[in-house]
Design a protein around this motif. Sequence first.
Motif, PDB file in Angstrom:
ATOM      1  N   SER A 528       0.866  -1.309   0.096  1.00 23.26           N
ATOM      2  CA  SER A 528      -0.010   0.005   0.069  1.00 23.26           C
ATOM      3  C   SER A 528       0.761   1.224  -0.056  1.00 23.26           C
ATOM      4  N   GLY A 529       0.546   2.246  -0.791  1.00 21.52           N
ATOM      5  CA  GLY A 529       1.324   3.414  -1.069  1.00 21.52           C
ATOM      6  C   GLY A 529       0.488   4.460  -0.620  1.00 21.52           C
ATOM      7  N   LEU A 530       1.202   5.710  -0.071  1.00 21.91           N
ATOM      8  CA  LEU A 530       0.135   6.961   0.269  1.00 21.91           C
ATOM      9  C   LEU A 530       0.437   7.960  -0.735  1.00 21.91           C
ATOM     10  N   PHE A 531       1.011   7.876  -1.689  1.00 22.59           N
ATOM     11  CA  PHE A 531       1.028   9.276  -2.456  1.00 22.59           C
ATOM     12  C   PHE A 531      -0.160   9.431  -3.140  1.00 22.59           C
ATOM     13  N   ILE A 532      -0.724   8.510  -3.915  1.00 22.68           N
ATOM     14  CA  ILE A 532      -1.932   8.499  -4.773  1.00 22.68           C
ATOM     15  C   ILE A 532      -3.220   8.970  -3.951  1.00 22.68           C
ATOM     16  N   PRO A 533      -3.413   8.440  -2.676  1.00 24.52           N
ATOM     17  CA  PRO A 533      -4.541   8.807  -1.981  1.00 24.52           C
ATOM     18  C   PRO A 533      -4.221  10.279  -1.417  1.00 24.52           C
ATOM     19  N   SER A 534      -3.321  10.585  -0.922  1.00 20.55           N
ATOM     20  CA  SER A 534      -3.106  11.852  -0.459  1.00 20.55           C
ATOM     21  C   SER A 534      -3.120  12.745  -1.475  1.00 20.55           C
ATOM     22  N   MET A 535      -2.753  12.659  -2.810  1.00 19.85           N
ATOM     23  CA  MET A 535      -2.826  13.518  -3.834  1.00 19.85           C
ATOM     24  C   MET A 535      -4.297  13.782  -4.360  1.00 19.85           C
ATOM     25  N   ALA A 536      -5.002  12.588  -4.232  1.00 22.74           N
ATOM     26  CA  ALA A 536      -6.529  12.464  -4.414  1.00 22.74           C
ATOM     27  C   ALA A 536      -7.188  13.378  -3.550  1.00 22.74           C
ATOM     28  N   VAL A 537      -6.985  13.450  -2.154  1.00 24.21           N
ATOM     29  CA  VAL A 537      -7.624  14.340  -1.237  1.00 24.21           C
ATOM     30  C   VAL A 537      -7.288  15.691  -1.473  1.00 24.21           C
ATOM     31  N   GLY A 538      -6.102  15.881  -1.759  1.00 19.03           N
ATOM     32  CA  GLY A 538      -5.699  17.276  -2.238  1.00 19.03           C
ATOM     33  C   GLY A 538      -6.354  17.923  -3.369  1.00 19.03           C
ATOM     34  N   GLY A 577      -8.335  23.219 -12.648  1.00 22.08           N
ATOM     35  CA  GLY A 577      -7.311  22.002 -12.793  1.00 22.08           C
ATOM     36  C   GLY A 577      -6.184  22.298 -12.129  1.00 22.08           C
ATOM     37  N   LEU A 578      -5.436  23.585 -12.251  1.00 26.73           N
ATOM     38  CA  LEU A 578      -4.331  23.994 -11.599  1.00 26.73           C
ATOM     39  C   LEU A 578      -4.443  24.116 -10.072  1.00 26.73           C
ATOM     40  N   TYR A 579      -5.608  24.385  -9.586  1.00 22.26           N
ATOM     41  CA  TYR A 579      -5.763  24.277  -8.276  1.00 22.26           C
ATOM     42  C   TYR A 579      -5.911  22.932  -7.357  1.00 22.26           C
ATOM     43  N   ALA A 580      -6.436  22.284  -8.440  1.00 21.87           N
ATOM     44  CA  ALA A 580      -6.288  20.652  -8.072  1.00 21.87           C
ATOM     45  C   ALA A 580      -4.993  20.143  -7.961  1.00 21.87           C
ATOM     46  N   MET A 581      -3.969  20.568  -8.960  1.00 20.50           N
ATOM     47  CA  MET A 581      -2.767  20.099  -8.813  1.00 20.50           C
ATOM     48  C   MET A 581      -1.916  20.643  -7.674  1.00 20.50           C
ATOM     49  N   VAL A 582      -2.240  22.008  -7.473  1.00 21.37           N
ATOM     50  CA  VAL A 582      -1.601  22.812  -6.202  1.00 21.37           C
ATOM     51  C   VAL A 582      -2.086  22.107  -5.012  1.00 21.37           C
ATOM     52  N   GLY A 583      -3.354  21.847  -4.975  1.00 24.31           N
ATOM     53  CA  GLY A 583      -3.972  21.092  -3.726  1.00 24.31           C
ATOM     54  C   GLY A 583      -3.497  19.655  -3.618  1.00 24.31           C
ATOM     55  N   ALA A 584      -2.948  18.949  -4.588  1.00 26.31           N
ATOM     56  CA  ALA A 584      -2.481  17.550  -4.499  1.00 26.31           C
ATOM     57  C   ALA A 584      -1.175  17.787  -3.923  1.00 26.31           C
ATOM     58  N   ALA A 585      -0.153  18.627  -4.410  1.00 26.40           N
ATOM     59  CA  ALA A 585       0.929  18.782  -3.905  1.00 26.40           C
ATOM     60  C   ALA A 585       1.077  19.248  -2.444  1.00 26.40           C
ATOM     61  N   ALA A 586       0.010  20.004  -2.143  1.00 23.35           N
ATOM     62  CA  ALA A 586      -0.040  20.618  -0.720  1.00 23.35           C
ATOM     63  C   ALA A 586      -0.379  19.498   0.128  1.00 23.35           C
ATOM     64  N   ALA A 587      -1.428  18.630  -0.126  1.00 22.33           N
ATOM     65  CA  ALA A 587      -1.686  17.701   0.576  1.00 22.33           C
ATOM     66  C   ALA A 587      -0.620  16.439   0.962  1.00 22.33           C
ATOM     67  N   LEU A 588       0.091  16.016  -0.336  1.00 17.91           N
ATOM     68  CA  LEU A 588       1.102  15.190  -0.076  1.00 17.91           C
ATOM     69  C   LEU A 588       2.370  15.649   0.650  1.00 17.91           C
ATOM     70  N   GLY A 589       2.633  17.120   0.536  1.00 19.21           N
ATOM     71  CA  GLY A 589       3.602  17.546   1.245  1.00 19.21           C
ATOM     72  C   GLY A 589       3.306  17.771   2.691  1.00 19.21           C
ATOM     73  N   GLY A 590       1.980  17.966   3.104  1.00 16.84           N
ATOM     74  CA  GLY A 590       1.574  17.802   4.569  1.00 16.84           C
ATOM     75  C   GLY A 590       1.774  16.559   5.099  1.00 16.84           C
ATOM     76  N   VAL A 591       1.595  15.394   4.322  1.00 14.11           N
ATOM     77  CA  VAL A 591       1.692  13.956   4.925  1.00 14.11           C
ATOM     78  C   VAL A 591       3.006  13.710   4.975  1.00 14.11           C
ATOM     79  N   THR A 592       3.947  13.983   3.986  1.00 13.41           N
ATOM     80  CA  THR A 592       5.268  13.213   3.956  1.00 13.41           C
ATOM     81  C   THR A 592       6.233  14.377   4.319  1.00 13.41           C
ATOM     82  N   ARG A 593       5.973  15.729   4.159  1.00 15.64           N
ATOM     83  CA  ARG A 593       6.814  16.831   4.485  1.00 15.64           C
ATOM     84  C   ARG A 593       8.100  16.879   3.599  1.00 15.64           C
TER      85      ARG A 593
END
Length: 822
Positions: A528-538, A577-593
């Motif tokens: 199980s990986g965490l990148f894709i679920p975190s990016m999906a939420v963001g 779509g740009l906001y979705a991309m920025v949100g995905a990066a923010a969520a993944l960054g918040g989880v993994t730092r």
Amino acid sequence: MDEFYAETDLLLADQTSMDLSTKYRSGANGTTEGRSSTVSTDDELLDIGDGRMEALGNWADLEEMEPKYSSSSNLMDTLEDLPSGIGQYEDFHTIDWLRDIARDRMRHRHITKKRQEGCWEKVLSAHDAWSGWVCVLLVGVAAGLCAGIIDIGATWMSDLKEGICKEAFWLNKEQCCWSANDTTYDDEGCSQWNTWSEILGAQTGKKAAAGGYIVKYLLYVLWAVVFAMLASMFVHSFAPYACGSGIPEIKTILSGFIIRGYLGKWTLLTKSVGMMLAVSAGLSLGKEGPFVHVAACCGNIFSYLFPKYGSNEAKKREILSAAAAAGVSVAFGAPIGGVLFSLEEVSYYFPLKTLWRSFFCALAAAFVLRSINPFGNDHLVMFYVEYNEPWYLQELIPFIFLGALGGLYGSFFNKMNIAWCRYRKNSKLGQYPIVEVLGVTLVTAILSYPNKYTRMNTSELIRQLFSRCGAEDKTMLCDYNRNSTSLSSYTSSTVAGDEVYTALWMLFLGLLFKGLITIFTFGIKVPSGLFIPSMAVGAIVGRIVGIGMEQLVVRNHDNPFFQNMCQSKQFCTITPGLYAMVGAAAALGGVTRMTVSLVVIMFELTGGLQYIVPLMLAVMTSKWVGDALGKDGIYDAHIALNGYPYLDSKKEFTHTTIAADVMRPRRNDPPLCVITQDSMTVEEVEAIFRDTSHNGFPVVLSSESQYLVGFVLRRDLMLAIANARKNQEGVVSNSIVYFSSQVPNNPNDPAPLKLRKILDMAPITITDQTPMETVVEMFRKLGLRQTLVTHNGRLLGIITKKDVLRHVAQLGNQDPESILFN
């Protein structure tokens, strides 16, 4: 010529040695040549070579001395007459970076010296030089092949839950419909694609009635449970190490920890098959994180083709660092981001040559995956997008807002997931991993099917959220009131239709579902990986915010604040779509730092340089907010939860303790277990093995003087004694074990056992007054297993990596007993 010094001279020599080597590399009392006379006193037993001040003052001259001097410095003898296994490590132990690097340097010097002897030696020298590049090339090719197979298999099995291609069952839904002559293609598929309700006769045509919907619902849940059960049984039966993401363990292994079997061939096979099954089951997890584990397995397997890496754990980690870069490269189609991920997130020792080899390995992996073309779109990931639309200064406000939300979500997720994993670990739930997997899968499948955005593959969901709406898009998110006769209307923002608001409600419900179910999914006993679920939420949050910002600007286009964003009443340019991309990066960054590597990965995904500033701003805000609420990313938190001996080089040690506060033995502890240089029998040494579990033992002059001679590893000593008992005539229990160069020749005594070659004559030593801040930096920068503590040249105690980690945990108000390994 040897000299015998008085005790005052000896202490002076010891003190001078400590001063010249900045008190880090004293300890072995120099090298020596055999003496002809019988020695008796403690001072005479000290091994001091001739020319002591020259040897101490000029380390470069040591390499040019006769082999009898240089070979005894650090178990650096040719090792040809030592039993196999000497210098290797036990499972769940930490490697000695300095010793392994020194061994490799001596091996390299030997090859360089032999190169002058003939043509064949020149060929061997050239092979040694290029073997690193050949190894990383093989690793990159293997990682790309594995990624291509996994991507194709996961996509096919994900679509298998909904139906099958009647003309060619091996095609997924999209490939099946490419071969059809239909002019349209929607979520229901095409004429060539048959749903299970059609195959079972529960519906006719593409529009399902109530009976057909129920059949598809039940079969979707059934397939999900079957896939999840197969994945968990594969992991449980063949390779328990194949579960989870693997990145916390990879980080620990790259820091110098040994986990036998974690990077083996069975783990590789089970992880690859389990990833396909787990993703196909529809669980809230991804395959991008486990790609790092798969690539590291390839690196470990191929390293054994080259003894330079296979027999040296420190050198092997150079290949594993390159493999980690290849794993991220094939996960996101981002070779540069993969190298930066390896450097920033997982690697502990990353010399410059490893940087270039990592890039070469990542490039080879990306090229092979691009040649396979698993998604049929000439890109390495399903959600690759290309943007050309501009962004405006006013949009930095929602970008910062998305970054803050990403940091909040990351902190919330990390704390909740660690709490749940700790509960699983300490309760009966952990004893039934397959039951837990089936339970989570059943809940996920039942709740996700009614919502089209949670039912679809998560990568496909991210692709829809990232994409811009064009003339060909008929999805709910693209239901805008546009002038269909004007192509320019598709490049501008306009008033949203009813289906857009319906999609927003469905996305909001999907956000709640995915945000919560991922807490319970990450950590179950499947890959199980965490990148894709975190990016999906963001991405969901980002798309919602983006549509909201778009409608705000469209409805207030005449407001001076939005004036530069609208060229006219009908032409405003906002890209959700740009906001979705920025949100995905923010969520993944918040989880993994992650920071720099994450920005580069997102940049390589979009190919747009103009979006670096929004991405950097969101990721920085996410990290700041996340760090304010909790310092550890999810991978560091799982390392701490599992008790791995990982000493984070990013954290500062600011306390004022000294080595005497941490060393063992402490007050009321038994005395330090030591071995004397030439007065203990084989039986006495074996008794120490039975009575203690220490990984190594200081060798001292005698039990009375405690002058330090060197350090010997438990494994090396056990192997040497066992080999001597088996192969050396006359070695019995009463044989004296000698670690000195001078061995008395008494025909009436049992044959002596000479073990000087396995003795580390130059162990790292410190004084009892050394600040712990310095000690911690030594363990980080030098990769130490242990350091010996002395006072005026006499041994006082020992500090191991576990002692340092427990001390750091205790000062951080954490449980020091949570550090399980050394």
